[in-house]
Design an enzyme around this catalytic site. Structure first.
Site, PDB file in Angstrom:
ATOM      1  N   LYS A 164      -2.608   0.053  12.735  1.00  0.00           N
ATOM      2  CA  LYS A 164      -3.037   1.330  12.089  1.00  0.00           C
ATOM      3  C   LYS A 164      -4.256   1.827  12.506  1.00  0.00           C
ATOM      4  CE  LYS A 164      -2.773   2.029   7.183  1.00  0.00           C
ATOM      5  NZ  LYS A 164      -3.084   2.267   5.250  1.00  0.00           N
ATOM      6  N   SER A 194       0.210   3.638   2.107  1.00  0.00           N
ATOM      7  CA  SER A 194      -0.468   4.661   3.378  1.00  0.00           C
ATOM      8  C   SER A 194       0.185   3.763   4.989  1.00  0.00           C
ATOM      9  CB  SER A 194      -1.240   4.449   3.594  1.00  0.00           C
ATOM     10  OG  SER A 194      -2.598   3.415   3.647  1.00  0.00           O
ATOM     11  N   SER A 233      -0.969  -0.540   0.684  1.00  0.00           N
ATOM     12  CA  SER A 233       0.126   0.182   1.805  1.00  0.00           C
ATOM     13  C   SER A 233      -0.021  -1.278   2.226  1.00  0.00           C
ATOM     14  CB  SER A 233      -1.456   0.739   2.200  1.00  0.00           C
ATOM     15  OG  SER A 233      -1.588   1.795   2.022  1.00  0.00           O
TER      16      SER A 233
HETATM   17  N1  GLN Z   1      -0.532   3.908  -2.217  1.00  0.00           N
HETATM   18  C1  GLN Z   1      -2.290   3.691  -2.823  1.00  0.00           C
HETATM   19  C2  GLN Z   1      -2.727   4.688  -2.562  1.00  0.00           C
HETATM   20  O1  GLN Z   1      -2.372   5.971  -2.394  1.00  0.00           O
HETATM   21  C3  GLN Z   1      -2.739   2.699  -2.119  1.00  0.00           C
HETATM   22  C4  GLN Z   1      -2.750   2.969  -0.599  1.00  0.00           C
HETATM   23  C5  GLN Z   1      -3.974   2.319  -0.009  1.00  0.00           C
HETATM   24  O2  GLN Z   1      -3.201   0.730  -0.458  1.00  0.00           O
HETATM   25  N2  GLN Z   1      -3.974   2.297   1.539  1.00  0.00           N
HETATM   26  O3  GLN Z   1      -4.029   4.443  -3.201  1.00  0.00           O
END
Ligand code: GLN
Length: 491
Positions: free
Chosen positions: A82, A157, A181
């Site tokens: 990532k 994400s 995410s």
């Molecule tokens: N969807 C969540 C957010 O937007 C989690 C994101 C993540 O785990 N990096 O904060």
């Protein structure tokens, strides 16, 4: 014509092929490079592939193997990273304009540990900018598609990390999970994704979003592969004082020695999750099937309560944004990040560079986080959220007095279409099943288990803090007994 079917190739199979000499690492990496060249125009999971470096590393791995000097069983197998986890000599943009062209001078601990086993960092995977989002639509660069239906999002994400494994462009990848995410995109793309317990994996070299919540974890085609990657990257690190010095049991061994059934195991069902409004009945049906499966394999099923669930999303969006506003302060065009041309003075440099470099969602989070930390509001929001966080953690501790693992949905629905959740609040609310265990520090695993609307559906297993062993064993038994043996995307 490839002599290996990449669509079904796991790390274990790749390791066997390398060992038997049926393929070399150079051949294997070339097959993946070709597949990326052929297929990734549909999925757009990679921001960048390190072609020449990959082949050079593969040649080194082949040489080591020829001399019986392999670094591990996985020496010479590529993995995707990532774009918020740094690797030496590679760009690390966090899918943000503000970090465009930034090249890391060092390896993150996770990447260093992978390299020590001979894994080859293959390329940089797309994500929501600074890991803020649930669809990868917030990337400043590519629009990553779901390999099961390219009209739909891969989740986020870590959308690139999930889509690349789901599309068999890479056998495994690393992502990060601050509020879901890893688990949510894994569920959307039909792959296994694990958020390890807080303190299991070093975040040294992970660009911080919310430091009290962030964890790095694996995406893989099956539970054993996820164990292989997690074993490789976990452990204490002097560069991250939150890593636990405790010896973690080998998860590969745990999976290998997993029982044939679930006799003696108590599986908890949080009633607040199962009764959640907005849970797609078809998704619920898949979770119910997993529950029935667990029961028929001998598990005792017990209803448990996580009474503070209803506060989890609100608590998360106060704590995560507060921490993000502090963590992202360094990207100002002076210390880090692209600087705009011809600023008037220092303050103007900050304003303009941050204004031009960050996307809307990141700005929204910074503004919200700065607000909840501002004097006068700190007690009302941030301090209160910290107290609720303790209550949420206590909920899990209480639940685990009565059961070994929890079984829940990962997401209320299957992968949605691009643009479908344009209201940020709607997007935030969909994180309800994943967010609480980032606040509590527990581990969670998303296992593909069935389909709804022709899209994959995952079930989530949650275990106590550092309860990865029981979580992986349970996941392995469910995987071995699930109706759908393999999840292979059409792309
Ligand atoms: N969807 C969540 C957010 O937007 C989690 C994101 C993540 O785990 N990096 O904060």
């Amino acid at each position: 014509m490839n002599k290996v079917d990449l669509k079904t190739l796991t790390l274990q199979k790749a390791s066997d092929l390398l060992k038997s000499g049926e393929v070399s690492s150079v051949e294997l990496c070339n097959m993946y490079l070709e597949r990326v060249a052929d297929v990734d125009s549909k999925v757009n999971s990679f921001l960048k592939v390190a072609n020449d470096k990959v082949l050079a590393m593969a040649e080194d791995a082949d040489k080591r193997r020829a001399e019986n000097q392999s670094l591990s069983d996985y020496d010479g197998i590529p993995v995707g990273i990532k774009d918020c986890i740094v690797a030496e000599g590679e760009t690390c943009s966090c899918a943000s304009k503000i970090l465009e062209n930034v090249v890391s001078p060092y390896d993150s601990t996770a990447v260093k540990k992978l390299k020590a086993q001979g894994f080859i960092p293959f390329g940089r995977l797309n994500m929501d900018e600074f890991a803020m989002g649930s669809s990868t639509e917030n990337s400043a660069y590519n629009k990553t598609s779901n390999p099961w239906d390219t009209e739909r999002v891969p989740g986020g994400s870590s959308g690139g990390s999930a889509a690349s494994v789901g599309a068999s462009l890479i056998p495994a990848s690393l992502g990060s999970d601050t509020g879901g995410s890893i688990r949510q995109p894994a569920a959307f793309c039909g792959v296994v994704g694990v958020k390890p317990s807080y303190g299991m994996v070093s975040r040294f070299g992970l660009v911080a979003f919310a430091s009290s919540l962030d964890q790095i974890g694996p995406f893989a085609k099956d539970v054993t592969d996820a164990a292989i990657v997690l074993d490789a990257i976990s452990g204490v690190d002097p560069n991250d004082s939150t890593t636990s010095p405790e010896e973690h049991p080998s998860l590969v061994e745990a999976v290998k020695n997993a029982p044939k059934d679930l006799n003696g195991l108590t599986v908890g069902l949080p009633k607040e999750y199962m009764e959640m409004a907005g849970l797609n009945p078809e998704v619920k049906a898949v979770v119910d099937k997993a529950i029935d499966q667990a029961k028929s394999l001998g598990a005792t099923i017990k209803e448990v309560s996580l009474p503070h669930t209803k506060y989890a999303v609100a608590t998360y969006y106060i704590i995560a944004t507060a921490e993000a506003s502090a963590n992202l302060a360094r990207f100002d065009g002076i210390r880090y990040g692209e600087r705009v041309e011809d600023p008037k003075d220092l303050i103007n440099t900050y304003f303009k560079s941050r204004g031009a470099g960050f996307g809307d969602e990141v700005k929204r989070r910074i503004i919200l986080g700065t607000y909840v930390l501002s004097s006068g509001y700190y007690d009302a929001y941030y301090l209160r959220a910290q107290k609720v966080r303790t209550l949420i953690r206590n909920d899990f501790e209480n639940a685990f007095k009565d059961c070994d693992v929890l079984l829940t949905p990962v997401t209320p629905d299957v992968a949605f279409k691009f643009g479908e959740k344009s209201d940020p609040l709607q997007m935030y609310l969909a994180d309800i099943f994943t967010i609480a265990l980032n606040l509590s520090g527990n581990c969670g695993l998303s296992l593909p288990y069935g389909f709804a609307d022709d899209m994959p559906v995952g079930v989530q297993l949650i275990a106590p803090h550092f309860g990865e062993e029981v979580m992986f064993k349970t996941a392995k038994v469910l995987e071995d007994n699930r109706e759908q043996k393999e999840f292979i995307a059409s792309v």
